[in-house]
Write a protein that holds these residues in place. Structure first.
Motif, PDB file in Angstrom:
ATOM      1  N   ASN A 248      -7.457  -1.295  -7.501  1.00  0.00           N
ATOM      2  CA  ASN A 248      -7.255  -2.651  -6.994  1.00  0.00           C
ATOM      3  C   ASN A 248      -7.140  -2.701  -5.474  1.00  0.00           C
ATOM      4  N   ASN A 249      -7.105  -1.546  -4.819  1.00  0.00           N
ATOM      5  CA  ASN A 249      -6.912  -1.526  -3.359  1.00  0.00           C
ATOM      6  C   ASN A 249      -7.982  -0.746  -2.608  1.00  0.00           C
ATOM      7  N   VAL A 250      -9.031  -0.297  -3.289  1.00  0.00           N
ATOM      8  CA  VAL A 250     -10.071   0.479  -2.612  1.00  0.00           C
ATOM      9  C   VAL A 250     -10.946  -0.423  -1.755  1.00  0.00           C
ATOM     10  N   GLN A 251     -11.534   0.172  -0.702  1.00  0.00           N
ATOM     11  CA  GLN A 251     -12.446  -0.543   0.181  1.00  0.00           C
ATOM     12  C   GLN A 251     -13.874  -0.014   0.101  1.00  0.00           C
ATOM     13  N   GLY A 252     -14.059   1.162  -0.501  1.00  0.00           N
ATOM     14  CA  GLY A 252     -15.367   1.802  -0.497  1.00  0.00           C
ATOM     15  C   GLY A 252     -16.337   1.194  -1.486  1.00  0.00           C
ATOM     16  N   ASN A 253     -17.614   1.626  -1.363  1.00  0.00           N
ATOM     17  CA  ASN A 253     -18.626   1.213  -2.334  1.00  0.00           C
ATOM     18  C   ASN A 253     -18.925   2.332  -3.343  1.00  0.00           C
ATOM     19  N   VAL A 254     -18.372   3.521  -3.102  1.00  0.00           N
ATOM     20  CA  VAL A 254     -18.381   4.603  -4.092  1.00  0.00           C
ATOM     21  C   VAL A 254     -16.943   5.078  -4.228  1.00  0.00           C
ATOM     22  N   ILE A 255     -16.452   5.098  -5.451  1.00  0.00           N
ATOM     23  CA  ILE A 255     -15.038   5.434  -5.689  1.00  0.00           C
ATOM     24  C   ILE A 255     -14.963   6.670  -6.565  1.00  0.00           C
ATOM     25  N   VAL A 256     -14.234   7.673  -6.101  1.00  0.00           N
ATOM     26  CA  VAL A 256     -14.018   8.907  -6.866  1.00  0.00           C
ATOM     27  C   VAL A 256     -12.572   8.919  -7.346  1.00  0.00           C
ATOM     28  N   ILE A 257     -12.387   9.256  -8.614  1.00  0.00           N
ATOM     29  CA  ILE A 257     -11.051   9.408  -9.201  1.00  0.00           C
ATOM     30  C   ILE A 257     -10.854  10.875  -9.549  1.00  0.00           C
ATOM     31  N   MET A 258      -9.717  11.443  -9.146  1.00  0.00           N
ATOM     32  CA  MET A 258      -9.450  12.855  -9.438  1.00  0.00           C
ATOM     33  C   MET A 258      -7.951  13.079  -9.593  1.00  0.00           C
ATOM     34  N   ASP A 259      -7.586  14.259 -10.117  1.00  0.00           N
ATOM     35  CA  ASP A 259      -6.181  14.605 -10.309  1.00  0.00           C
ATOM     36  C   ASP A 259      -5.589  15.208  -9.034  1.00  0.00           C
ATOM     37  N   ASP A 260      -4.267  15.372  -9.059  1.00  0.00           N
ATOM     38  CA  ASP A 260      -3.550  15.834  -7.867  1.00  0.00           C
ATOM     39  C   ASP A 260      -3.208  17.318  -7.903  1.00  0.00           C
ATOM     40  N   ASP A 261      -3.730  18.072  -8.879  1.00  0.00           N
ATOM     41  CA  ASP A 261      -3.278  19.455  -9.074  1.00  0.00           C
ATOM     42  C   ASP A 261      -4.262  20.513  -8.587  1.00  0.00           C
ATOM     43  N   LEU A 262      -5.353  20.088  -7.903  1.00  0.00           N
ATOM     44  CA  LEU A 262      -6.386  20.979  -7.373  1.00  0.00           C
ATOM     45  C   LEU A 262      -7.183  21.699  -8.457  1.00  0.00           C
ATOM     46  N   GLN A 263      -7.069  21.244  -9.714  1.00  0.00           N
ATOM     47  CA  GLN A 263      -7.962  21.767 -10.741  1.00  0.00           C
ATOM     48  C   GLN A 263      -9.344  21.151 -10.625  1.00  0.00           C
ATOM     49  N   HIS A 264      -9.416  20.003  -9.966  1.00  0.00           N
ATOM     50  CA  HIS A 264     -10.702  19.372  -9.674  1.00  0.00           C
ATOM     51  C   HIS A 264     -11.142  19.798  -8.278  1.00  0.00           C
ATOM     52  N   PRO A 265     -12.210  20.585  -8.152  1.00  0.00           N
ATOM     53  CA  PRO A 265     -12.610  21.088  -6.828  1.00  0.00           C
ATOM     54  C   PRO A 265     -13.100  19.977  -5.906  1.00  0.00           C
ATOM     55  N   PRO A 266     -12.481  19.791  -4.749  1.00  0.00           N
ATOM     56  CA  PRO A 266     -12.941  18.766  -3.804  1.00  0.00           C
ATOM     57  C   PRO A 266     -14.389  18.967  -3.373  1.00  0.00           C
ATOM     58  N   GLY A 267     -14.869  20.213  -3.401  1.00  0.00           N
ATOM     59  CA  GLY A 267     -16.240  20.484  -2.991  1.00  0.00           C
ATOM     60  C   GLY A 267     -17.287  19.848  -3.882  1.00  0.00           C
ATOM     61  N   SER A 268     -16.899  19.348  -5.051  1.00  0.00           N
ATOM     62  CA  SER A 268     -17.859  18.722  -5.971  1.00  0.00           C
ATOM     63  C   SER A 268     -18.032  17.230  -5.708  1.00  0.00           C
ATOM     64  N   ILE A 269     -17.283  16.685  -4.763  1.00  0.00           N
ATOM     65  CA  ILE A 269     -17.368  15.251  -4.494  1.00  0.00           C
ATOM     66  C   ILE A 269     -18.778  14.851  -4.054  1.00  0.00           C
ATOM     67  N   GLY A 270     -19.413  15.695  -3.254  1.00  0.00           N
ATOM     68  CA  GLY A 270     -20.775  15.384  -2.814  1.00  0.00           C
ATOM     69  C   GLY A 270     -21.730  15.224  -3.980  1.00  0.00           C
ATOM     70  N   ASP A 271     -21.616  16.089  -4.988  1.00  0.00           N
ATOM     71  CA  ASP A 271     -22.484  15.991  -6.165  1.00  0.00           C
ATOM     72  C   ASP A 271     -22.194  14.714  -6.951  1.00  0.00           C
ATOM     73  N   LEU A 272     -20.918  14.332  -7.019  1.00  0.00           N
ATOM     74  CA  LEU A 272     -20.574  13.077  -7.694  1.00  0.00           C
ATOM     75  C   LEU A 272     -21.185  11.878  -6.967  1.00  0.00           C
ATOM     76  N   VAL A 273     -21.100  11.888  -5.647  1.00  0.00           N
ATOM     77  CA  VAL A 273     -21.678  10.795  -4.857  1.00  0.00           C
ATOM     78  C   VAL A 273     -23.181  10.734  -5.049  1.00  0.00           C
ATOM     79  N   ARG A 274     -23.828  11.902  -5.082  1.00  0.00           N
ATOM     80  CA  ARG A 274     -25.270  11.915  -5.291  1.00  0.00           C
ATOM     81  C   ARG A 274     -25.649  11.387  -6.678  1.00  0.00           C
TER      82      ARG A 274
END
Length: 319
Positions: free
Chosen positions: A91-117
């Motif tokens: 409800n508060n995002v400003q972007g046109n692409v929104i990524v949702i992830m967990d806070d425990d670093l089990q989700h690798p931040p380096g994969s965000i580019g592939d999600l955006v693509r």
């Protein structure tokens, strides 16, 4: 690989936070570096939603927002649960692409580019599939059951894993946040909005520290949200079960009458009678409980029970 597209990407990353004070600084740094590699630093915001965490998570978020201008923090007044906390972020995002992830670093931040693509390729939603899951076995079994139930109740495409690490197009988010009920299930809302979904493979990392906040009780609560918020199948099953028991009782009645005529010496069947009574009573109680679950959720929505209550904000700025 750097994101390359004629479409200008303004990226929002939403992370619900609970008992992660020690992980957050490392998470933010890794995200910053991953976003810089993808060339998205000029249009990036990170929304950290503190779900009334009992540790120092909110204090850490405030410090991070002062150190990193892209960090925006939201402090919920009371624990709302992971999916409602995500809704607070959406409800508060400003972007046109929104990524949702967990806070425990089990989700690798380096994969965000592939999600955006995956989004830039024309899909509305891009999920992730784990190559080597680091979850406990009982949780993996729970996820398999969750997958089966979602396929049955939500018309989920077979083979699609409903990972908590995913990317959404802004238009999908705008539809998702129209839901104002107190029991949000984000994946169910997504499946109600679009069928344009893809997935990428990622490496599932070991938890950086601590233990998962998900337990069996919360998983059962999640299944109930899925069943009672997006489908009437449980009620329909109760109806079918009622018809089946009625038919069975007629068959048993005919059997008892015939047996009595053929064998008048048979003693009364106390054991079988009690068994049948307990069985039918248990089924009735289950069905009444299911109806009560639906009525209870309807009652809470009619009384305007809120998804979340934001008690404080920090950081911010236009993308």
């Amino acid at each position: 690989m750097v994101v390359d597209s004629v479409e200008v990407v303004r990226l929002s990353v939403v992370i619900p936070v609970y008992r992660s004070a020690g992980i957050l600084p490392k998470l933010v740094v890794q995200l910053r570096d991953a976003i810089a590699i993808e060339g998205l630093s000029n249009g990036f915001e990170l929304l950290l939603i503190n779900d009334a965490s009992p540790d120092d998570s909110w204090r850490v978020i405030e410090e991070l927002s002062r150190e990193f201008p892209f960090v925006r923090g939201f402090n919920l007044r009371k624990n709302a649960g992971q999916h409602n906390a995500i809704m607070a972020g959406l409800n508060n995002v400003q972007g046109n692409v929104i990524v949702i992830m967990d806070d425990d670093l089990q989700h690798p931040p380096g994969s965000i580019g592939d999600l955006v693509r995956g989004i830039l390729a024309g899909h509305d939603v891009c999920y992730t599939r784990y190559r080597n899951r680091q979850h406990a076995m009982w949780k993996q079994w729970g996820s398999q059951f969750n997958d089966y139930v979602a396929t049955l109740l939500l018309d989920k495409p077979k083979g699609l894993y409903l990972s908590s690490y995913k990317a959404l197009r802004r238009e999908v988010v705008d539809e998702v946040i129209k839901y104002d009920g107190p029991y949000a299930y984000v994946d169910g809302l997504i499946l109600n909005v679009t069928q344009s979904i893809t997935a990428i493979d990622i490496e599932h990392q070991a938890r950086d520290e601590g233990e998962s906040n998900y337990n069996l009780r919360r998983l059962i609560s999640l299944w109930l949200k899925m069943a009672t918020s997006f489908s009437i199948l449980p009620l329909r099953l109760a109806t079918y079960l009622g018809f089946a028991l009625s038919a069975l009782s007629l068959v048993m009645l005919a059997f008892v009458v015939v047996a009595k005529f053929l064998h008048p010496e048979y003693p009364p069947g106390w054991t079988s009678l009690i068994t049948v009574i307990l069985f039918i009573g248990g089924i009735q109680t289950l069905c009444i409980g299911m109806v009560g679950e639906y009525l209870g959720r309807t009652y809470l929505k009619l009384n305007c029970k809120q998804q979340f209550i934001i008690g404080g904000r920090t950081g911010g700025g236009e993308l």
